[in-house]
Write a protein that holds these residues in place. Structure first.
Motif, PDB file in Angstrom:
ATOM      1  N   TYR A 182      19.642 -10.050 -15.790  1.00 36.29           N
ATOM      2  CA  TYR A 182      19.876 -11.208 -14.671  1.00 36.29           C
ATOM      3  C   TYR A 182      18.568 -11.806 -14.729  1.00 36.29           C
ATOM      4  O   TYR A 182      18.497 -12.930 -13.964  1.00 36.29           O
ATOM      5  CB  TYR A 182      20.101 -10.482 -13.404  1.00 36.29           C
ATOM      6  N   SER A 221      20.061 -15.032 -12.565  1.00 35.10           N
ATOM      7  CA  SER A 221      21.449 -14.833 -12.191  1.00 35.10           C
ATOM      8  C   SER A 221      21.762 -14.936 -10.531  1.00 35.10           C
ATOM      9  O   SER A 221      21.072 -14.348  -9.799  1.00 35.10           O
ATOM     10  CB  SER A 221      22.340 -13.737 -12.630  1.00 35.10           C
ATOM     11  N   TYR A 222      22.795 -15.761 -10.077  1.00 32.93           N
ATOM     12  CA  TYR A 222      22.608 -16.203  -8.636  1.00 32.93           C
ATOM     13  C   TYR A 222      22.896 -14.983  -7.695  1.00 32.93           C
ATOM     14  O   TYR A 222      22.561 -14.836  -6.778  1.00 32.93           O
ATOM     15  CB  TYR A 222      23.975 -17.060  -8.456  1.00 32.93           C
ATOM     16  N   ALA A 223      23.718 -14.024  -8.373  1.00 30.85           N
ATOM     17  CA  ALA A 223      23.927 -12.639  -7.279  1.00 30.85           C
ATOM     18  C   ALA A 223      22.698 -12.053  -7.085  1.00 30.85           C
ATOM     19  O   ALA A 223      22.936 -11.271  -6.162  1.00 30.85           O
ATOM     20  CB  ALA A 223      25.073 -11.847  -8.050  1.00 30.85           C
ATOM     21  N   TYR A 224      21.697 -11.986  -7.841  1.00 25.98           N
ATOM     22  CA  TYR A 224      20.425 -11.362  -7.803  1.00 25.98           C
ATOM     23  C   TYR A 224      19.457 -12.074  -7.292  1.00 25.98           C
ATOM     24  O   TYR A 224      18.088 -11.932  -7.085  1.00 25.98           O
ATOM     25  CB  TYR A 224      20.161 -10.809  -9.166  1.00 25.98           C
ATOM     26  N   ARG A 225      19.497 -13.437  -6.794  1.00 24.18           N
ATOM     27  CA  ARG A 225      18.453 -14.304  -6.336  1.00 24.18           C
ATOM     28  C   ARG A 225      17.729 -13.719  -5.398  1.00 24.18           C
ATOM     29  O   ARG A 225      16.605 -13.985  -5.079  1.00 24.18           O
ATOM     30  CB  ARG A 225      19.307 -15.730  -6.080  1.00 24.18           C
ATOM     31  N   ASN A 226      18.311 -12.984  -4.339  1.00 24.67           N
ATOM     32  CA  ASN A 226      17.433 -12.534  -3.069  1.00 24.67           C
ATOM     33  C   ASN A 226      17.486 -11.115  -3.054  1.00 24.67           C
ATOM     34  O   ASN A 226      17.264 -10.546  -2.081  1.00 24.67           O
ATOM     35  CB  ASN A 226      18.404 -13.207  -1.936  1.00 24.67           C
ATOM     36  N   GLN A 227      17.639 -10.520  -4.416  1.00 28.21           N
ATOM     37  CA  GLN A 227      17.816  -8.799  -4.193  1.00 28.21           C
ATOM     38  C   GLN A 227      16.435  -8.686  -4.811  1.00 28.21           C
ATOM     39  O   GLN A 227      15.587  -9.341  -5.543  1.00 28.21           O
ATOM     40  CB  GLN A 227      18.836  -8.569  -5.411  1.00 28.21           C
ATOM     41  N   TRP A 233      14.005  -7.186  -7.683  1.00 29.82           N
ATOM     42  CA  TRP A 233      14.197  -6.981  -9.003  1.00 29.82           C
ATOM     43  C   TRP A 233      13.276  -5.880  -9.587  1.00 29.82           C
ATOM     44  O   TRP A 233      12.508  -5.343  -9.396  1.00 29.82           O
ATOM     45  CB  TRP A 233      13.445  -8.437  -9.544  1.00 29.82           C
ATOM     46  N   THR A 283      21.678  -4.514 -16.683  1.00 27.65           N
ATOM     47  CA  THR A 283      22.474  -5.767 -16.589  1.00 27.65           C
ATOM     48  C   THR A 283      21.574  -6.868 -16.636  1.00 27.65           C
ATOM     49  O   THR A 283      20.599  -6.852 -15.642  1.00 27.65           O
ATOM     50  CB  THR A 283      23.208  -5.731 -15.261  1.00 27.65           C
TER      51      THR A 283
END
Length: 244
Positions: A143, A168-174, A176, A141
């Motif tokens: 991001y 991508s915003y949804a992965y900003r704090n995830q 990587w 996916t």
């Protein structure tokens, strides 16, 4: 690969991975030092004594240094990990020097990443052109979005640079993860990952750590100001390959 003989800033034994020719040296090392130690405080320039190198002095090159600073503010956990580029050079065939950068002394433990090419000073040689190789970040996916990707592959080392233009915003704090297709898989390296402003340490950049192994890029977390505009995150390193 070789170990340091000594140093003047209390860092202990430092292990280097190396590739050397008569006009340049590529070195990889990661180590820490304590800014409160008597050895560090007494030093004007940080010097590492090493076995004979193939060049007896070099031009200056940049290496990255960082510290870890985590704070809690009104129940929020903030990552203020920061750092900067410091100057490094080979003074003679047995001495690698590092700039003593005073702003880093705001924290006790400093982590240094040497992932650099040291070019011999006053060396006369014919230049060799190495072509750039196409490399790209691939994810199931998508991001992470990169630009300015430069990958130069030598038989014994690789140079890599890229900037991260967006995520991508949804992965900003995830955490990587991405495969870097086109990058050799025969090295593993902890890599400093600059980017983001840092209001707690305004004279430095946010600076976290990434890792590349088997061609896979991973990064668990970034500094709190990673999303700030005007502070483009990037990777920049020379890596010694496991080709022998």
């Amino acid at each position: 690969m070789f170990n340091s003989i000594s140093n003047n800033f209390g860092a202990g034994t430092i292990q280097f991975k190396d590739y050397q020719e008569e006009n340049y040296v590529v070195l990889n090392a990661k180590f820490t030092y304590d800014t409160t130690s008597h050895e560090y405080q007494a030093a004007d320039v940080l010097e590492i004594k090493v076995p004979d190198l193939m060049i007896d002095r070099s031009t200056e090159t940049g290496v990255l240094a960082r510290f870890i600073d985590r704070q809690t503010y009104y129940g929020s956990n903030l990552n203020y990990d920061s750092g900067t580029v410091i100057r490094s050079w080979i003074k003679d065939k047995n001495t690698i020097c590092l700039e003593k950068f005073a702003p880093l002394e705001c924290m006790d433990e400093i982590i240094v990443y040497i992932q650099a090419m040291y070019v011999g000073k006053h060396k006369s040689t014919n230049a060799t052109k190495i072509s750039k190789t196409y490399a790209t970040f691939v994810q199931p996916t998508k991001y992470l979005y990169t630009s300015d990707v430069i990958c130069v592959i030598h038989e014994h080392w690789v140079f890599f640079h890229c900037t991260f233009s967006s995520v991508s915003y949804a992965y900003r704090n995830q955490p990587w993860e991405a495969e870097i297709q086109g990058l050799p898989t025969d090295f593993a390296l902890d890599i400093p990952f600059p980017g983001g402003s840092c209001q707690e340490h305004p004279n430095m950049d946010g600076l976290s750590e990434a890792h590349i192994e088997n061609g896979i890029f991973t990064n668990e977390e970034r500094s709190s100001g990673w999303g700030s505009t005007g502070y483009t995150p990037f990777l920049f390193f020379f890596a010694v390959r496991d080709t022998e």
